[in-house]
Design a protein around this motif. Sequence first.
Motif, PDB file in Angstrom:
ATOM      1  N   ARG A  69      49.828  57.555  54.598  1.00 47.00           N
ATOM      2  CA  ARG A  69      49.612  58.745  53.753  1.00 47.00           C
ATOM      3  C   ARG A  69      48.670  58.082  52.510  1.00 47.00           C
ATOM      4  O   ARG A  69      47.068  58.372  52.544  1.00 47.00           O
ATOM      5  N   SER A  70      48.953  56.672  52.169  1.00 48.45           N
ATOM      6  CA  SER A  70      48.334  56.215  51.035  1.00 48.45           C
ATOM      7  C   SER A  70      48.744  54.830  51.393  1.00 48.45           C
ATOM      8  O   SER A  70      47.821  54.275  50.527  1.00 48.45           O
ATOM      9  N   PHE A  71      48.672  54.294  52.182  1.00 50.29           N
ATOM     10  CA  PHE A  71      49.038  53.057  52.519  1.00 50.29           C
ATOM     11  C   PHE A  71      47.844  52.279  52.347  1.00 50.29           C
ATOM     12  O   PHE A  71      47.034  52.382  53.780  1.00 50.29           O
ATOM     13  N   ALA A  72      47.165  51.267  52.394  1.00 51.48           N
ATOM     14  CA  ALA A  72      46.080  50.679  52.285  1.00 51.48           C
ATOM     15  C   ALA A  72      46.335  49.141  52.694  1.00 51.48           C
ATOM     16  O   ALA A  72      46.919  48.381  51.324  1.00 51.48           O
ATOM     17  N   THR A  73      45.338  47.611  52.891  1.00 53.94           N
ATOM     18  CA  THR A  73      45.500  46.540  52.284  1.00 53.94           C
ATOM     19  C   THR A  73      44.576  45.728  52.590  1.00 53.94           C
ATOM     20  O   THR A  73      43.681  46.399  53.655  1.00 53.94           O
ATOM     21  N   ALA A  74      43.793  45.149  51.828  1.00 51.90           N
ATOM     22  CA  ALA A  74      42.132  44.822  52.472  1.00 51.90           C
ATOM     23  C   ALA A  74      42.322  43.073  51.754  1.00 51.90           C
ATOM     24  O   ALA A  74      43.174  42.676  51.649  1.00 51.90           O
ATOM     25  N   PHE A  75      41.805  42.268  52.566  1.00 59.99           N
ATOM     26  CA  PHE A  75      41.600  40.536  53.105  1.00 59.99           C
ATOM     27  C   PHE A  75      40.614  39.987  52.719  1.00 59.99           C
ATOM     28  O   PHE A  75      39.341  40.709  53.286  1.00 59.99           O
ATOM     29  N   CYS A  76      40.377  38.282  52.567  1.00 57.83           N
ATOM     30  CA  CYS A  76      39.142  38.100  52.881  1.00 57.83           C
ATOM     31  C   CYS A  76      39.001  37.960  54.577  1.00 57.83           C
ATOM     32  O   CYS A  76      40.425  37.127  54.861  1.00 57.83           O
ATOM     33  N   LYS A  77      37.983  38.106  55.059  1.00 56.90           N
ATOM     34  CA  LYS A  77      37.675  37.772  56.692  1.00 56.90           C
ATOM     35  C   LYS A  77      37.575  37.016  56.837  1.00 56.90           C
ATOM     36  O   LYS A  77      37.846  36.233  58.253  1.00 56.90           O
ATOM     37  N   ILE A  78      37.603  35.803  55.525  1.00 62.33           N
ATOM     38  CA  ILE A  78      37.304  33.970  56.389  1.00 62.33           C
ATOM     39  C   ILE A  78      39.114  33.229  56.485  1.00 62.33           C
ATOM     40  O   ILE A  78      39.461  32.713  56.930  1.00 62.33           O
ATOM     41  N   CYS A  79      40.028  33.610  55.213  1.00 56.14           N
ATOM     42  CA  CYS A  79      40.820  33.099  54.535  1.00 56.14           C
ATOM     43  C   CYS A  79      42.032  33.821  54.393  1.00 56.14           C
ATOM     44  O   CYS A  79      43.162  33.509  55.495  1.00 56.14           O
ATOM     45  N   GLY A  80      42.223  35.273  54.640  1.00 58.89           N
ATOM     46  CA  GLY A  80      43.198  36.191  54.801  1.00 58.89           C
ATOM     47  C   GLY A  80      43.957  36.328  53.808  1.00 58.89           C
ATOM     48  O   GLY A  80      44.358  37.310  53.676  1.00 58.89           O
ATOM     49  N   SER A  81      43.313  35.717  52.411  1.00 59.65           N
ATOM     50  CA  SER A  81      44.147  35.590  51.606  1.00 59.65           C
ATOM     51  C   SER A  81      44.249  37.767  51.014  1.00 59.65           C
ATOM     52  O   SER A  81      43.102  38.026  51.592  1.00 59.65           O
ATOM     53  N   PRO A  82      44.964  37.901  50.942  1.00 55.94           N
ATOM     54  CA  PRO A  82      45.143  39.429  50.787  1.00 55.94           C
ATOM     55  C   PRO A  82      44.490  39.649  49.070  1.00 55.94           C
ATOM     56  O   PRO A  82      43.911  38.541  48.301  1.00 55.94           O
ATOM     57  N   MET A  83      43.158  40.913  49.113  1.00 57.22           N
ATOM     58  CA  MET A  83      42.247  40.786  48.161  1.00 57.22           C
ATOM     59  C   MET A  83      42.923  42.420  47.062  1.00 57.22           C
ATOM     60  O   MET A  83      43.072  43.533  48.345  1.00 57.22           O
ATOM     61  N   PRO A  84      41.954  42.162  46.357  1.00 59.67           N
ATOM     62  CA  PRO A  84      41.984  44.037  45.463  1.00 59.67           C
ATOM     63  C   PRO A  84      41.483  44.670  46.271  1.00 59.67           C
ATOM     64  O   PRO A  84      40.343  44.680  47.828  1.00 59.67           O
ATOM     65  N   HIS A  85      42.522  46.586  46.557  1.00 57.53           N
ATOM     66  CA  HIS A  85      41.043  47.281  46.999  1.00 57.53           C
ATOM     67  C   HIS A  85      41.466  48.787  46.589  1.00 57.53           C
ATOM     68  O   HIS A  85      42.520  48.964  45.497  1.00 57.53           O
ATOM     69  N   LEU A  86      40.594  49.190  46.917  1.00 56.01           N
ATOM     70  CA  LEU A  86      40.369  51.597  45.743  1.00 56.01           C
ATOM     71  C   LEU A  86      41.698  52.155  46.279  1.00 56.01           C
ATOM     72  O   LEU A  86      41.847  51.556  47.820  1.00 56.01           O
TER      73      LEU A  86
END
Length: 131
Positions: A69-86
């Motif tokens: 229902r609400s799970f998401a993740t975001a990451f840098c396309k280059i290095c894969g580091s987790p990044m902020p997301h709404l």
Amino acid sequence: MTTFRGSCLCGEVAFEVEGPFDRFLNCHCSRCRKATGSSHSSEVIVQAAALRWLRGEASVARYDLPTARSFATAFCKICGSPMPHLTRSGREAIIHAGAFDEPLGATPDRHAQWSSRADWYVHGNGLPVED
């Protein structure tokens, strides 16, 4: 208010967040463990307006788990580091605490999904310390 800056491992993406944080938690759910490859995710949650991209927003990829229902993740396309997301509602931003570049002057205020924690997770200060 305090401004906290963060970035990815390769430096392509940078952001800042206006404090104070709404919540600071360690989430032990199986999804967060999979997304981080660790025992839990440590996340800062703020109102969406508190997050500003300084550079590289176009280099951030987002994955919304279709079965959740609400799970998401975001990451840098280059290095894969987790990044902020709404969040899917767009009202809040979730930022992995490890993405910040400087000390936060805060610690997590709760463990979320504690009953789902990994059976190998050790809570507390009983482990030896290595530098």
